[in-house]
Design a protein around this motif. Structure first.
Motif, PDB file in Angstrom:
ATOM      1  N   THR A   1      35.806  35.076  40.262  1.00 56.90           N
ATOM      2  CA  THR A   1      36.980  35.769  40.788  1.00 56.90           C
ATOM      3  C   THR A   1      38.016  35.923  39.682  1.00 56.90           C
ATOM      4  O   THR A   1      38.305  34.966  38.962  1.00 56.90           O
TER       5      THR A   1
ATOM      6  N   GLU B   1      41.880  37.834  38.514  1.00 56.63           N
ATOM      7  CA  GLU B   1      43.137  38.498  38.842  1.00 56.63           C
ATOM      8  C   GLU B   1      43.657  39.134  37.559  1.00 56.63           C
ATOM      9  O   GLU B   1      43.759  38.463  36.522  1.00 56.63           O
TER      10      GLU B   1
ATOM     11  N   ASP C   1      39.083  43.833  45.044  1.00 58.21           N
ATOM     12  CA  ASP C   1      39.797  43.351  46.230  1.00 58.21           C
ATOM     13  C   ASP C   1      41.264  43.734  46.065  1.00 58.21           C
ATOM     14  O   ASP C   1      42.089  42.917  45.649  1.00 58.21           O
TER      15      ASP C   1
ATOM     16  N   SER D   1      42.768  42.451  41.917  1.00 61.42           N
ATOM     17  CA  SER D   1      41.825  41.351  42.107  1.00 61.42           C
ATOM     18  C   SER D   1      40.408  41.907  42.187  1.00 61.42           C
ATOM     19  O   SER D   1      40.189  42.997  42.724  1.00 61.42           O
ATOM     20  N   LEU D   2      39.448  41.155  41.677  1.00 62.66           N
ATOM     21  CA  LEU D   2      38.053  41.564  41.790  1.00 62.66           C
ATOM     22  C   LEU D   2      37.146  40.354  41.788  1.00 62.66           C
ATOM     23  O   LEU D   2      37.531  39.258  41.351  1.00 62.66           O
ATOM     24  N   ARG D   3      35.945  40.579  42.307  1.00 63.94           N
ATOM     25  CA  ARG D   3      34.891  39.577  42.269  1.00 63.94           C
ATOM     26  C   ARG D   3      33.703  40.139  41.497  1.00 63.94           C
ATOM     27  O   ARG D   3      33.350  41.312  41.655  1.00 63.94           O
TER      28      ARG D   3
END
Length: 680
Positions: A211, A213, A257, A261-263
């Motif tokens: 994860t 940011e 996200d 934000s990303l996964r």
């Protein structure tokens, strides 16, 4: 040697041509400009793993003895400040070593080109000179889940695809392959592509979840604001490119996200997931849909990134000019607000140097002359003699650091090849016949160390409990001992003299000298009959050794690879059949037990959860296996060195990987580095 062609988990994706990145996680060919310390014309290798160098400090050697390793304080700055707090503005004139005609990073595998790209483009993390990872475009970045998933676990999501002549998945629609089923054989098999990856992730089938940011307000050079979707879409632009094959060896899927934000999901548990999952280059929306190779200022598509420097002008075979980005994001975030800022010292929020004027000077002697005459202010990859001359002259700073590269002999070890090299005793005899100490003293002028532990010192912290201690433990296995070589040949019961022709690139003078010195030492005994043939360039050598049937001849390859700090990658690319006829495996080698041990060290849950478990696998299984097999005989590890005019340049530090030569020198605040130029 085993003849098995079954794919191990390490072989479950398409073969890869790897190149050096700033994150230190990939490997490729090295050595064509005259000194072998990481230079390459198709190379790199790229980049890595661990969290410190062998001695844990990551600095230059700094012994102050006039051998070109620094001024004694380890910072190689000449005036001893090393903090890069000199004057603002000015132009750095720097000499690069090779052609840089490719402008689109997704199709480039050249270390010379990555030197330029790494000033224009950035990614989520940066790698310090000791191998430590630092958040960069990411304000936070962490592994949030790890699961014991292997290639076969993706079977419910795989589709049936044709297999090519080499047994690799080749979907008819051209979709990027991610995972191949380990039991594939025949004309068709099962594979997971990017089209099926989302379904697997949504069902909870993945090896690792990361994860991230992003910092807000990061701007591309065209004014676009960086978002999480830029990162996700940049993975897609790497699909089915020469560079993308190594990206998708690890990455399974990514999703935004919100805006920042990303996964990112990895295919299997991976001890180096934090280093290997970030997309190498992040592109603007303006260029996201460009076909591979279409990013080119000559067609009005100059590269656009978020880096501290932006493209100004170029002539591929002659020069590049980069100008500092006026609205660089670190000016808004501030170095003091990064979580690692305690180690940054008094480093500004942008690079001090305004303009990078980069001249392409391929001839080593011409480059040295340009530095001496003041035409350029700095360069790298000079010969040991040239480095020594500058180190002993007034007005120059020579800085060195252990490099992520080595030179090695690769022997024709398959039983189907001509000659007796399938006998392990014969290969071990060859290893005992390499005069490594003499090579270090006479060819390298003391600026390298013998290849005992089969990975460079910069990668040693994660595969030893102490690099020097590992050298002591294993040095007898490769000690120069012609008497022992004779005993091993007698044990093998083969006819003598044993013949082989060493092949290498003739435009690398130290490498040719190394070969001749080895041949002279070996042919002192009547059980060896070794000869040498050269190709004019590294490209020509690659054509020869990548040709079908080469591995069945009685020829030994002498070549170098450069990379980073992931130890498993070094051993995979020179031993694993997935890399056959690419960098850097040319003898069709296949050692399943070694492959299994490398897989255990890199992707087992035990290794992911316990760094000491990984080290123990290396010390118990991998290091001794590589030395016992002796299919690849490492010769020496050179230093990565650079030279600047200390009357012009302050705050200079050399990076362990060639790809970061310029970007590290101009702005690496996590290591307290930000060079400046004297404008008087």
């Amino acid at each position: 040697m085993p003849d098995s062609t079954d794919q191990s988990p390490l072989n479950s994706t398409r073969r890869k041509l790897l190149s050096v990145l700033g994150t230190g996680s990939v490997i490729a060919l090295a050595g064509c400009s005259g000194d072998d310390d990481g230079d390459s014309d198709g190379d790199g290798t790229g980049d890595g793993d661990g969290d410190s160098t062998g001695d844990g400090d990551g600095d230059s050697t700094g012994d102050g003895d006039g051998d070109g390793t620094g001024d004694g304080d380890g910072d190689g700055t000449g005036d001893g400040d090393g903090d890069g707090t000199g004057s603002e503005g000015g132009t750095l004139n720097y000499g690069l070593t090779g052609p840089t005609d490719t402008v689109d990073p997704v199709i480039s595998s050249s270390a010379e080109e990555s030197i330029i790209f790494n000033n224009i483009f950035e990614t989520l993390v940066a790698t310090g000179n000791d191998g430590q990872l630092y958040n960069w475009l990411a304000s936070s970045y962490e592994i949030t889940d790890v699961q014991g998933i292997g290639p076969a676990d993706y079977e419910p999501y795989m589709r049936e695809v044709p297999l090519d002549d080499d047994g690799f998945a080749a979907p008819e629609d051209g979709a990027q392959v991610l995972v191949e089923h380990p039991d594939n054989e025949g004309d068709t098999g099962l594979a997971l592509t990017v089209e099926e990856a989302q379904a697997a992730v949504e069902d909870g089938t993945y090896g690792v979840e990361l994860t991230a940011e992003l910092h807000e307000g990061v701007e591309f050079h065209n004014g676009e604001e960086l978002t999480a979707q830029h990162v996700v879409d940049s993975y897609e632009r790497h699909e089915n490119t020469s560079f993308g094959t190594q990206v998708f060896d690890d990455v399974l899927y990514s999703v935004a996200d919100g805006d920042y934000s990303l996964r990112i999901y990895g295919q299997v548990p991976d001890v180096e997931a934090s280093r290997r999952l970030p997309v190498p280059y992040i592109f603007s929306n303006e260029q996201m849909d460009l076909e591979p190779g279409a990013m080119d200022p000559r067609s009005e598509a100059a590269p656009i990134g978020t880096g501290p420097y932006q493209f100004s002008e170029m002539e591929g075979g002659q020069y590049w000019i980069l100008e500092r980005h006026d609205n660089y994001w670190m000016q808004n975030v501030g170095v003091d607000n990064k979580g690692w800022s305690d180690g940054a010292g008094d480093v500004p929020d942008r690079p001090p140097i305004q303009t990078l004027d980069l001249s392409i000077i391929t001839e080593t002697s011409t480059r040295a002359g340009a530095l001496e005459s003041g035409e350029i202010d700095g360069t790298f990859n000079l010969t040991p003699d040239q480095r020594g001359n500058f180190a002993n002259a007034d007005g120059y700073t020579v800085d060195g650091t252990p490099a992520g590269s080595f030179v090695y002999f690769q022997l024709p070890a398959r039983e189907e090849a001509e000659g007796p090299w399938h006998h392990q005793e014969v290969r071990k005899a060859f290893n005992h016949s390499i005069p490594r100490g003499l090579i270090v003293d006479e060819i390298r002028n003391g600026l390298s160390e013998p290849g005992v532990v089969p990975v460079p010192r910069v990668a040693g912290s994660s595969c030893t409990f102490g690099y020097d201690e590992a050298v002591d433990e294993f040095e007898d296995m490769v000690a120069y001992d012609l008497d022992r070589a004779g005993e091993l040949i007698e044990e093998a019961g083969v006819e003598t003299p044993i013949e082989t022709t060493i092949v290498t690139n003739g435009n690398d003078d130290p490498r040719v000298s190394l070969a001749n010195l080895t041949i002279q030492a070996m042919n002192q005994r009547d059980f060896w009959d070794i000869s040498l043939e050269t190709e004019p360039t590294l490209d020509a050598l690659s054509d020869r050794i990548e040709a079908d049937g080469f591995w069945q001849t009685n020829e030994t390859v002498l070549i170098g690879i450069g990379g980073g700090v992931v130890p498993e990658l070094y051993m995979q690319v020179i031993h694993n059949p997935a890399f056959f006829q690419t960098c850097c495996q040319y003898q069709n080698l296949d050692f399943p037990d070694l492959a299994e041990a490398l897989n255990e060290a890199s992707t087992s849950l035990d290794a992911v959860e316990d760094p000491d478990y990984r080290r123990q696998v290396w010390m118990d299984d991998i290091h001794p296996s590589v030395l016992e097999l002796s299919a690849n005989c490492l010769i020496d590890f050179e230093e990565e060195t650079g030279i600047v005019n200390s009357n012009v340049v302050s705050g200079f530090r050399k990076y362990f990987s060639q790809s970061g030569t310029l970007s590290y020198m101009t702005y690496a605040p996590y290591d307290g580095v930000a060079a400046s130029v004297n404008q008087s």
